[in-house]
Design a protein around this motif. Structure first.
Motif, PDB file in Angstrom:
ATOM      1  N   ALA A 120       0.820  -1.218   0.000  1.00 40.63           N
ATOM      2  CA  ALA A 120       0.000   0.000   0.000  1.00 40.63           C
ATOM      3  C   ALA A 120       0.852   1.266   0.000  1.00 40.63           C
ATOM      4  N   ILE A 121       2.015   1.211  -0.638  1.00 38.69           N
ATOM      5  CA  ILE A 121       2.937   2.350  -0.722  1.00 38.69           C
ATOM      6  C   ILE A 121       3.135   2.716  -2.190  1.00 38.69           C
ATOM      7  N   SER A 172       3.321   9.581   3.548  1.00 40.12           N
ATOM      8  CA  SER A 172       4.511  10.211   4.125  1.00 40.12           C
ATOM      9  C   SER A 172       4.111  11.027   5.351  1.00 40.12           C
ATOM     10  N   GLU A 173       5.096  11.375   6.139  1.00 44.42           N
ATOM     11  CA  GLU A 173       4.839  12.212   7.299  1.00 44.42           C
ATOM     12  C   GLU A 173       4.584  13.650   6.847  1.00 44.42           C
TER      13      GLU A 173
END
Length: 618
Positions: free
Chosen positions: A589-590, A598-599
């Motif tokens: 799931a990336i 992402s942060e």
């Protein structure tokens, strides 16, 4: 002219002379595509724009295969080229983006490439301009690449240049285009619904979006436009569709992503047969237009029970003929405890005939592989019998059928060389799905699957399923599906026997669409909510806006939602929807290309009134 489009320079070169505001590169505007030229263009002066696909420098002659999404054209730098042109050609590398001005000429007969649309001609270069350069490639760009998934997704912009991805994205475009063309002629409105909606339980986990303006409150990304399209029916738009983006926070797999696209449809004043007939006509048109493939006017229909009983699942692949047979009555005549015990517990005994295959040995290793596939779905043991060349039974559980050989052979239509398989289980569904897993494996491993496209409808689904973990009834599809009329009076007293006015469309072993006739009566909808463990108060809190709409003259309505990604995947003969989506996520799931999720910085979190709770480390 290409596909009805004429390519001409945007600017007149002579008219631009002396104009300091117009850049030189506008003189490189293409006049034809790399897939356009034929022998009829011999002698024509052209400008091509594209990427260096292959580069072969033979000293006196320099050959460049120039590629764009329309095809490939061979460009030649002859030995009489200017030093400047030769130097430019020598500096080219794969995937440089260039403009080529040149003269079309016929290839020598011995050099004609019949596999290329442009294979009769080449372009003698008189000028090459490098529009942009490219470093060493992480993988070769060809028809397909053997690079690993994460490498392909990291450099997706390169992967999308490959011939296979270009064809599949074009197929997707043509598929959606044909859908719109058909529906525009049948009185459908294309209406968009919001991407930010209220969180409502629809079977999967919602993606939540925090509201900056209203701290502590959240929007949700739609799992589907289900409630909104029903409200559109209440609003009087009796034939609606959209190519809808949908979002579900669940684990990814080959034919599923966190975000996906479906053809969302809803109609008022229709029955199940109306919906099914429309879809048959729609896809008949689409497959004829896009694939030049004729579908039957009517698709085969199977009840849920018959599909499970005969094929072992509710999305059967009908491209091969291996029916599952119930031999419960015959099994009672044996003294095999596994059979009689399962039957005594209210279960079933299922059998499957594997036809003899030339060059295939039904070895113990082969049978063990089938047993492993069945065990995943709950089968405890796999019984087997081999039919000898003289018709006698040998091995496995053959001794338990002594004296019953003729009856078993007749039941399964057994022939010499066949392998007979048996599963007994006290639960009907587990017996079916276990044997269904074996059937699917055999179809692939033995090469039994015919080419083509086999659609079928699955109808008469159970409306409810019992969740053993929560000990509550749940909707088999969703809570807005209409029960079949004869079950309305017994909804609460016997939920397990209720059949819904539900239907799934199956193609080549994949569920590609699901739909139902919807509930439009407030009181009936509340009854369904209660059975699914939603109190009246909770139902009003979660679904009050829908119930309110139903109070204002809601029409009977129904719909369906075919999955675009999955349909195109099957049409493209792929096994993962990632092959037909421009920018998919990987199996974790990336998105490796943009490194999402992402942060975000603290300021953004402060604006949303959010604090990240770190997981405790052990």
């Amino acid at each position: 002219m290409y596909n009805g489009v004429t390519f001409v320079p945007v600017f007149d070169k002579e008219a631009l002379k002396g104009n300091p505001f117009m850049a030189e590169e506008f003189f490189n505007k293409r006049t034809v595509t790399c897939g356009q030229l034929t022998a009829a263009d011999n002698g024509r002066k052209v400008v091509l724009n594209g990427w260096v696909h292959r580069d072969r420098n033979h000293g006196a002659l320099h050959f460049i295969n120039l590629r764009d999404r329309y095809g490939i054209t061979q460009v030649v730098v002859d030995d009489d080229a200017s030093p400047e042109l030769s130097a430019t050609a020598a500096s080219l590398r794969m995937e440089f983006c260039v403009a080529v001005e040149g003269i079309v000429r016929l290839r020598p007969d011995s050099m004609v490439n019949k596999d290329m649309h442009t294979g009769e001609v080449e372009v003698k270069a008189i000028r090459i301009d490098i529009l942009s350069t490219c470093p060493a490639l992480p993988f070769m760009i060809d028809e397909e690449t053997d690079a690993k998934e994460d490498t392909r997704l990291t450099y997706r912009y390169l992967d999308l240049r490959s011939g296979g991805m270009q064809k599949r994205i074009r197929l997707r475009h043509e598929f959606v285009k044909a859908i719109r063309q058909y529906l525009y002629t049948t009185n459908f409105y294309e209406i968009e619904t919001p991407t930010l909606i209220k969180s409502t339980p629809e079977g999967a986990r919602d993606f939540l979006v925090p509201s900056r303006l209203y701290p502590g409150k959240f929007y949700a990304l739609p799992q589907s436009p289900q409630l909104l399209k029903q409200i559109l029916m209440v609003s009087g738009f009796d034939r609606y569709f959209q190519i809808a983006r949908c979002y579900r926070d669940e684990d990814a797999r080959g034919d599923r992503q966190l975000e996906f696209t479906q053809l969302d449809m809803e109609m008022s004043f229709v029955t199940r047969d109306d919906v099914l007939e429309l879809i048959e006509k729609l896809f008949g048109y689409v497959f004829d237009k896009v694939m030049n493939y004729r579908l039957p006017v009517k698709f085969r229909r199977l009840t849920y029970h018959d599909s499970m009983n005969t094929y072992g699942n509710d999305k059967p692949d009908l491209r091969f003929d291996l029916p599952i047979v119930d031999i419960g009555l015959l099994a009672t005549k044996t003294n095999f405890d596994a059979f009689t015990g399962a039957l005594a517990a209210g279960g079933v005994v299922k059998a499957l005939r594997v036809p003899a295959q030339e060059g295939v040995s039904f070895s113990r290793k082969f049978i063990d592989g089938l047993a492993e596939a069945a065990a995943v779905y709950g089968a405890r043991n796999l019984g087997w019998i081999k039919v000898g060349d003289d018709g006698t039974f040998t091995g496995g559980v053959s001794k338990f059928f002594a004296g019953l050989e003729d009856e078993l052979s007749a039941s399964l239509e057994a022939k010499p060389g066949d392998l007979l398989l048996f599963i007994a289980h006290p639960q009907w569904k587990k017996a079916c799905t276990s044997m269904g897993a074996i059937r699917s494996k055999l179809g692939k491993d033995l090469g039994l699957i015919r080419p083509g496209f086999e659609f079928c409808w699955i109808i008469d689904f159970p409306l409810f399923e019992f969740n053993e973990e929560t000990e509550h009834w749940e909707a088999a599809h969703h809570m807005f599906s209409m029960p079949q009329t004869e079950y309305i009076s017994t909804l609460e007293s016997d939920p397990g026997s209720v059949k819904g006015d539900l239907y799934d469309l199956v193609l080549n072993g994949y569920e590609v669409a699901s739909g139902s006739i919807r509930i439009h009566d407030v009181e009936l909808q509340k009854r369904i909510f209660r059975i699914c463990n939603f109190s009246d108060e909770e139902a009003e809190k979660r679904f009050g806006f829908l119930l309110d709409a139903f109070r204002y003259g809601a029409p009977p309505h129904g719909g369906i939602a075919p999955g675009i990604d999955r349909m195109v995947m099957i049409m493209a003969e792929q096994t993962s929807i990632k092959e037909v989506i421009a920018f998919p996520k990987n199996t974790a799931a990336i998105s490796p290309m943009d490194d999402s999720p992402s942060e975000v910085d603290g300021k953004q979190l402060d604006e949303l009134h959010l604090i990240i709770k770190k997981q405790a480390t052990v």
